[in-house]
Design a protein around this motif. Structure first.
Motif, PDB file in Angstrom:
ATOM      1  N   ASP A  20      20.072-143.735  21.984  1.00  0.00           N
ATOM      2  CA  ASP A  20      18.977-143.823  22.953  1.00  0.00           C
ATOM      3  C   ASP A  20      17.669-143.253  22.410  1.00  0.00           C
ATOM      4  N   LEU A  21      17.758-142.302  21.482  1.00  0.00           N
ATOM      5  CA  LEU A  21      16.564-141.683  20.900  1.00  0.00           C
ATOM      6  C   LEU A  21      15.904-142.536  19.822  1.00  0.00           C
ATOM      7  N   PHE A  22      16.629-143.539  19.308  1.00  0.00           N
ATOM      8  CA  PHE A  22      16.137-144.356  18.199  1.00  0.00           C
ATOM      9  C   PHE A  22      16.227-145.836  18.569  1.00  0.00           C
ATOM     10  N   PRO A  23      15.194-146.366  19.220  1.00  0.00           N
ATOM     11  CA  PRO A  23      15.200-147.763  19.642  1.00  0.00           C
ATOM     12  C   PRO A  23      15.546-148.696  18.484  1.00  0.00           C
ATOM     13  N   GLY A  24      16.420-149.621  18.769  1.00  0.00           N
ATOM     14  CA  GLY A  24      16.851-150.585  17.756  1.00  0.00           C
ATOM     15  C   GLY A  24      18.086-150.161  16.991  1.00  0.00           C
ATOM     16  N   SER A  25      18.500-148.916  17.149  1.00  0.00           N
ATOM     17  CA  SER A  25      19.719-148.484  16.455  1.00  0.00           C
ATOM     18  C   SER A  25      20.939-148.923  17.263  1.00  0.00           C
ATOM     19  N   PRO A  26      21.979-149.392  16.576  1.00  0.00           N
ATOM     20  CA  PRO A  26      23.181-149.856  17.275  1.00  0.00           C
ATOM     21  C   PRO A  26      24.202-148.737  17.432  1.00  0.00           C
ATOM     22  N   ARG A  27      25.168-148.937  18.263  1.00  0.00           N
ATOM     23  CA  ARG A  27      26.262-147.973  18.406  1.00  0.00           C
ATOM     24  C   ARG A  27      27.213-148.060  17.218  1.00  0.00           C
ATOM     25  N   PHE A  87      33.106-141.479  12.823  1.00  0.00           N
ATOM     26  CA  PHE A  87      32.694-141.273  14.207  1.00  0.00           C
ATOM     27  C   PHE A  87      31.766-140.065  14.276  1.00  0.00           C
ATOM     28  N   VAL A  88      30.579-140.281  14.807  1.00  0.00           N
ATOM     29  CA  VAL A  88      29.618-139.204  15.043  1.00  0.00           C
ATOM     30  C   VAL A  88      29.657-138.936  16.543  1.00  0.00           C
ATOM     31  N   LEU A  89      29.995-137.695  16.901  1.00  0.00           N
ATOM     32  CA  LEU A  89      30.136-137.337  18.312  1.00  0.00           C
ATOM     33  C   LEU A  89      29.259-136.156  18.652  1.00  0.00           C
ATOM     34  N   THR A  90      28.774-136.120  19.870  1.00  0.00           N
ATOM     35  CA  THR A  90      28.025-134.968  20.342  1.00  0.00           C
ATOM     36  C   THR A  90      28.951-134.103  21.172  1.00  0.00           C
TER      37      THR A  90
END
Length: 95
Positions: A20-27, A87-90
């Protein structure tokens, strides 16, 4: 010297709050890298500032970020294997 030598293509899965912080970045995306640190460099090259969200100044992965490969927690120097899924998780906290 070829900087992409011995790199491998890995799949990276990013958390929604980061995307959400980086428009255009995919999941989900694929990058070429030899280590988790190089993977983060590749993400930062596409979306400047992403490294600052994932790493602190020591440099290390931020305390509230977890990176897992094959179910095991990874660090910046963790090597990547071809076809790995990262996997990058918060972290979730509250009170």
């Amino acid at each position: 010297m070829d900087t992409l030598r011995n790199t491998c293509r890995v799949t990276v899965r990013l958390p929604g709050p980061l995307v959400d912080l980086f428009p255009g970045s995919p999941r989900r995306l694929e990058v070429e890298a030899r280590t988790v640190g190089e993977m983060i460099d590749a993400l930062n090259a596409r979306w400047p500032g992403m490294r600052d969200r994932l790493c602190d100044t020591t440099p290390a992965v931020r305390r509230h970020i977890n990176i897992f490969i094959g179910g095991e927690r990874a660090r910046l120097d963790t090597p990547l294997r071809p076809e790995a899924e990262v996997f990058v998780l918060t972290a979730i906290s509250g009170g």
